[in-house]
Design a protein around this motif. Structure first.
Motif, PDB file in Angstrom:
ATOM      1  N   LEU A  12       0.847  -1.196   0.000  1.00 12.72           N
ATOM      2  CA  LEU A  12       0.000   0.000   0.000  1.00 12.72           C
ATOM      3  C   LEU A  12       0.877   1.239   0.000  1.00 12.72           C
ATOM      4  O   LEU A  12       1.615   1.499   0.951  1.00 12.72           O
ATOM      5  N   ASP A  13       0.822   2.000  -1.086  1.00 14.62           N
ATOM      6  CA  ASP A  13       1.555   3.259  -1.193  1.00 14.62           C
ATOM      7  C   ASP A  13       0.616   4.373  -0.742  1.00 14.62           C
ATOM      8  O   ASP A  13      -0.520   4.465  -1.215  1.00 14.62           O
ATOM      9  N   PHE A  14       1.072   5.234   0.179  1.00 15.90           N
ATOM     10  CA  PHE A  14       0.168   6.270   0.684  1.00 15.90           C
ATOM     11  C   PHE A  14       0.913   7.557   1.013  1.00 15.90           C
ATOM     12  O   PHE A  14       2.133   7.590   1.159  1.00 15.90           O
ATOM     13  N   ASP A  15       0.127   8.613   1.152  1.00 16.87           N
ATOM     14  CA  ASP A  15       0.660   9.921   1.537  1.00 16.87           C
ATOM     15  C   ASP A  15      -0.470  10.702   2.200  1.00 16.87           C
ATOM     16  O   ASP A  15      -1.655  10.455   1.930  1.00 16.87           O
ATOM     17  N   CYS A  16      -0.111  11.636   3.070  1.00 18.60           N
ATOM     18  CA  CYS A  16      -1.135  12.481   3.689  1.00 18.60           C
ATOM     19  C   CYS A  16      -0.658  13.919   3.767  1.00 18.60           C
ATOM     20  O   CYS A  16       0.540  14.196   3.692  1.00 18.60           O
ATOM     21  N   GLU A  17      -1.604  14.820   3.893  1.00 20.54           N
ATOM     22  CA  GLU A  17      -1.333  16.231   4.136  1.00 20.54           C
ATOM     23  C   GLU A  17      -1.990  16.617   5.452  1.00 20.54           C
ATOM     24  O   GLU A  17      -2.892  15.920   5.943  1.00 20.54           O
ATOM     25  N   CYS A  18      -1.557  17.734   6.031  1.00 17.45           N
ATOM     26  CA  CYS A  18      -2.121  18.147   7.315  1.00 17.45           C
ATOM     27  C   CYS A  18      -2.119  19.664   7.422  1.00 17.45           C
ATOM     28  O   CYS A  18      -1.551  20.363   6.575  1.00 17.45           O
ATOM     29  N   ARG A  19      -2.774  20.145   8.466  1.00 14.51           N
ATOM     30  CA  ARG A  19      -2.786  21.577   8.745  1.00 14.51           C
ATOM     31  C   ARG A  19      -2.525  21.789  10.241  1.00 14.51           C
ATOM     32  O   ARG A  19      -2.806  20.904  11.066  1.00 14.51           O
ATOM     33  N   THR A  30       0.174  21.533  17.050  1.00 15.10           N
ATOM     34  CA  THR A  30      -0.436  20.236  16.796  1.00 15.10           C
ATOM     35  C   THR A  30      -0.953  20.229  15.360  1.00 15.10           C
ATOM     36  O   THR A  30      -1.113  21.285  14.737  1.00 15.10           O
ATOM     37  N   LYS A  31      -1.219  19.038  14.838  1.00 17.36           N
ATOM     38  CA  LYS A  31      -1.567  18.919  13.419  1.00 17.36           C
ATOM     39  C   LYS A  31      -2.793  18.037  13.234  1.00 17.36           C
ATOM     40  O   LYS A  31      -3.026  17.108  14.000  1.00 17.36           O
ATOM     41  N   GLN A  32      -3.539  18.355  12.200  1.00 18.63           N
ATOM     42  CA  GLN A  32      -4.704  17.572  11.821  1.00 18.63           C
ATOM     43  C   GLN A  32      -4.559  17.112  10.378  1.00 18.63           C
ATOM     44  O   GLN A  32      -4.356  17.938   9.484  1.00 18.63           O
ATOM     45  N   PRO A  33      -4.669  15.823  10.107  1.00 18.19           N
ATOM     46  CA  PRO A  33      -4.644  15.367   8.707  1.00 18.19           C
ATOM     47  C   PRO A  33      -5.806  15.982   7.924  1.00 18.19           C
ATOM     48  O   PRO A  33      -6.940  16.030   8.420  1.00 18.19           O
ATOM     49  N   THR A  34      -5.520  16.463   6.740  1.00 14.14           N
ATOM     50  CA  THR A  34      -6.561  17.063   5.905  1.00 14.14           C
ATOM     51  C   THR A  34      -6.914  16.196   4.699  1.00 14.14           C
ATOM     52  O   THR A  34      -8.006  16.320   4.152  1.00 14.14           O
ATOM     53  N   ALA A  35      -5.992  15.359   4.268  1.00 11.59           N
ATOM     54  CA  ALA A  35      -6.261  14.470   3.131  1.00 11.59           C
ATOM     55  C   ALA A  35      -5.315  13.283   3.184  1.00 11.59           C
ATOM     56  O   ALA A  35      -4.171  13.414   3.632  1.00 11.59           O
ATOM     57  N   ILE A  36      -5.796  12.153   2.748  1.00 11.11           N
ATOM     58  CA  ILE A  36      -4.975  10.950   2.621  1.00 11.11           C
ATOM     59  C   ILE A  36      -5.279  10.326   1.265  1.00 11.11           C
ATOM     60  O   ILE A  36      -6.446  10.223   0.858  1.00 11.11           O
ATOM     61  N   ALA A  37      -4.227   9.918   0.555  1.00 10.84           N
ATOM     62  CA  ALA A  37      -4.392   9.171  -0.695  1.00 10.84           C
ATOM     63  C   ALA A  37      -3.632   7.865  -0.561  1.00 10.84           C
ATOM     64  O   ALA A  37      -2.584   7.803   0.080  1.00 10.84           O
ATOM     65  N   TRP A  38      -4.178   6.809  -1.160  1.00 10.45           N
ATOM     66  CA  TRP A  38      -3.490   5.527  -1.105  1.00 10.45           C
ATOM     67  C   TRP A  38      -3.806   4.691  -2.337  1.00 10.45           C
ATOM     68  O   TRP A  38      -4.828   4.881  -2.998  1.00 10.45           O
ATOM     69  N   SER A  39      -2.897   3.764  -2.622  1.00 14.08           N
ATOM     70  CA  SER A  39      -3.063   2.883  -3.775  1.00 14.08           C
ATOM     71  C   SER A  39      -2.355   1.573  -3.512  1.00 14.08           C
ATOM     72  O   SER A  39      -1.221   1.564  -3.012  1.00 14.08           O
ATOM     73  N   ALA A 151      -5.332  28.521   1.359  1.00  8.19           N
ATOM     74  CA  ALA A 151      -6.652  28.074   0.933  1.00  8.19           C
ATOM     75  C   ALA A 151      -6.915  26.633   1.375  1.00  8.19           C
ATOM     76  O   ALA A 151      -8.020  26.293   1.800  1.00  8.19           O
ATOM     77  N   ALA A 152      -5.868  25.814   1.306  1.00 11.38           N
ATOM     78  CA  ALA A 152      -6.008  24.413   1.710  1.00 11.38           C
ATOM     79  C   ALA A 152      -6.268  24.297   3.208  1.00 11.38           C
ATOM     80  O   ALA A 152      -7.165  23.565   3.651  1.00 11.38           O
ATOM     81  N   ASN A 153      -5.491  25.019   4.002  1.00  9.85           N
ATOM     82  CA  ASN A 153      -5.600  24.906   5.454  1.00  9.85           C
ATOM     83  C   ASN A 153      -6.855  25.572   6.009  1.00  9.85           C
ATOM     84  O   ASN A 153      -7.310  25.225   7.103  1.00  9.85           O
ATOM     85  N   LEU A 154      -7.419  26.531   5.269  1.00  9.29           N
ATOM     86  CA  LEU A 154      -8.696  27.128   5.660  1.00  9.29           C
ATOM     87  C   LEU A 154      -9.884  26.273   5.218  1.00  9.29           C
ATOM     88  O   LEU A 154     -11.033  26.607   5.511  1.00  9.29           O
ATOM     89  N   LEU A 155      -9.588  25.191   4.513  1.00  5.99           N
ATOM     90  CA  LEU A 155     -10.617  24.290   3.981  1.00  5.99           C
ATOM     91  C   LEU A 155     -11.580  25.000   3.049  1.00  5.99           C
ATOM     92  O   LEU A 155     -12.788  24.705   3.021  1.00  5.99           O
ATOM     93  N   LEU A 156     -11.041  25.943   2.268  1.00  7.53           N
ATOM     94  CA  LEU A 156     -11.838  26.564   1.223  1.00  7.53           C
ATOM     95  C   LEU A 156     -12.045  25.545   0.102  1.00  7.53           C
ATOM     96  O   LEU A 156     -11.217  24.654  -0.091  1.00  7.53           O
ATOM     97  N   PRO A 157     -13.145  25.637  -0.638  1.00  4.74           N
ATOM     98  CA  PRO A 157     -13.419  24.636  -1.683  1.00  4.74           C
ATOM     99  C   PRO A 157     -12.247  24.421  -2.635  1.00  4.74           C
ATOM    100  O   PRO A 157     -11.878  23.280  -2.919  1.00  4.74           O
ATOM    101  N   GLU A 158     -11.658  25.524  -3.126  1.00  5.25           N
ATOM    102  CA  GLU A 158     -10.540  25.365  -4.052  1.00  5.25           C
ATOM    103  C   GLU A 158      -9.309  24.789  -3.352  1.00  5.25           C
ATOM    104  O   GLU A 158      -8.510  24.048  -3.951  1.00  5.25           O
ATOM    105  N   GLY A 159      -9.160  25.097  -2.059  1.00  3.72           N
ATOM    106  CA  GLY A 159      -8.031  24.574  -1.299  1.00  3.72           C
ATOM    107  C   GLY A 159      -8.139  23.080  -1.068  1.00  3.72           C
ATOM    108  O   GLY A 159      -7.128  22.359  -1.115  1.00  3.72           O
ATOM    109  N   ILE A 160      -9.338  22.601  -0.801  1.00  2.00           N
ATOM    110  CA  ILE A 160      -9.543  21.166  -0.620  1.00  2.00           C
ATOM    111  C   ILE A 160      -9.181  20.418  -1.897  1.00  2.00           C
ATOM    112  O   ILE A 160      -8.521  19.369  -1.862  1.00  2.00           O
ATOM    113  N   GLU A 161      -9.589  20.944  -3.038  1.00  2.00           N
ATOM    114  CA  GLU A 161      -9.273  20.291  -4.311  1.00  2.00           C
ATOM    115  C   GLU A 161      -7.774  20.302  -4.572  1.00  2.00           C
ATOM    116  O   GLU A 161      -7.213  19.320  -5.088  1.00  2.00           O
TER     117      GLU A 161
END
Length: 205
Positions: A12-19, A30-39, A151-161
């Motif tokens: 399982l190959d994976f990566d995550c981002e956080c804010r 402290t940090k909160q994961p915002t996205a995880i991708a895996w394959s 934008a990503a860390n504020l969880l704005l729509p464009e930031g999430i994408e």
């Protein structure tokens, strides 16, 4: 790579981002994961989960728990996990989030880290982006500047994408990077990662 004769390892190959979410001393947060991708390596599919997609801050913790639950199912089903600096960042980060949310932590798992398991080599950068450039990989790393991270860390729509695009891109590039490093004999075999620490056992194929 095989675990036993006749059975291929499920890798399982994976990566995550956080804010950042809270100060706890000096410049440390402290940090909160915002996205995880895996394959699953060889499957051709990449799964991605992110928080904030309901656009309602009251749902963020539930979204985080759901994201972690989905990842943990894939993690538990894998024989080996792999990524870039997962021992130093991704695995401890996700385990910390699970603990914070009152969920079961990550179990011990064979892990192959393309940063910490790289053969001893001085005078070069070990970042995934720079290793990818050095090896002239087909898949580039998705870059993010300060405005995009905001934008990503504020969880704005464009930031999430943007976050989802980056985390998926990291997995796609990393699968190519790991394959190249294994082919050229630049990567040590998987070792057991455990949240509880203790003795590290090397995997012998």
């Amino acid at each position: 790579m095989k675990l036993t004769k006749g059975r291929d390892l499920k890798i399982l190959d994976f990566d995550c981002e956080c804010r950042p979410i809270a100060w706890y001393g000096g410049d440390f947060v402290t940090k909160q994961p915002t996205a995880i991708a895996w394959s699953v390596v060889g499957s051709g599919d990449v799964t991605v989960r992110a928080i904030g997609e309901s656009y309602d801050a009251r749902n963020v913790l539930d979204e985080e728990a759901a994201m972690l639950y989905d990842f943990c199912r894939a993690y538990d089903d894998a024989d080996v996990v792999t990524g870039h600096y997962i021992r130093g960042f991704d695995l401890p980060l996700l385990n910390g989030a699970l603990i914070r949310l009152g969920m079961p932590g990550l179990g011990s798992k064979l892990a192959q880290d393309t940063k910490t398991d790289l053969v001893k080599a001085g005078g070069l950068s070990k970042s995934q982006e720079n290793l990818g450039a050095m090896f002239e990989l087909q898949h580039p790393k998705v870059s993010m500047n300060t405005s995009k991270w905001m934008a990503a860390n504020l969880l704005l729509p464009e930031g999430i994408e943007l976050t989802k695009e980056r985390v998926v891109g990291d997995v796609v590039q990393h699968m190519e990077l790991r394959e190249r490093m294994v082919t050229e004999g630049l990567l040590a075999p998987p070792k057991t990662w455990s949240a509880g620490g203790g003795r590290v056992e090397e995997y012998t194929p």
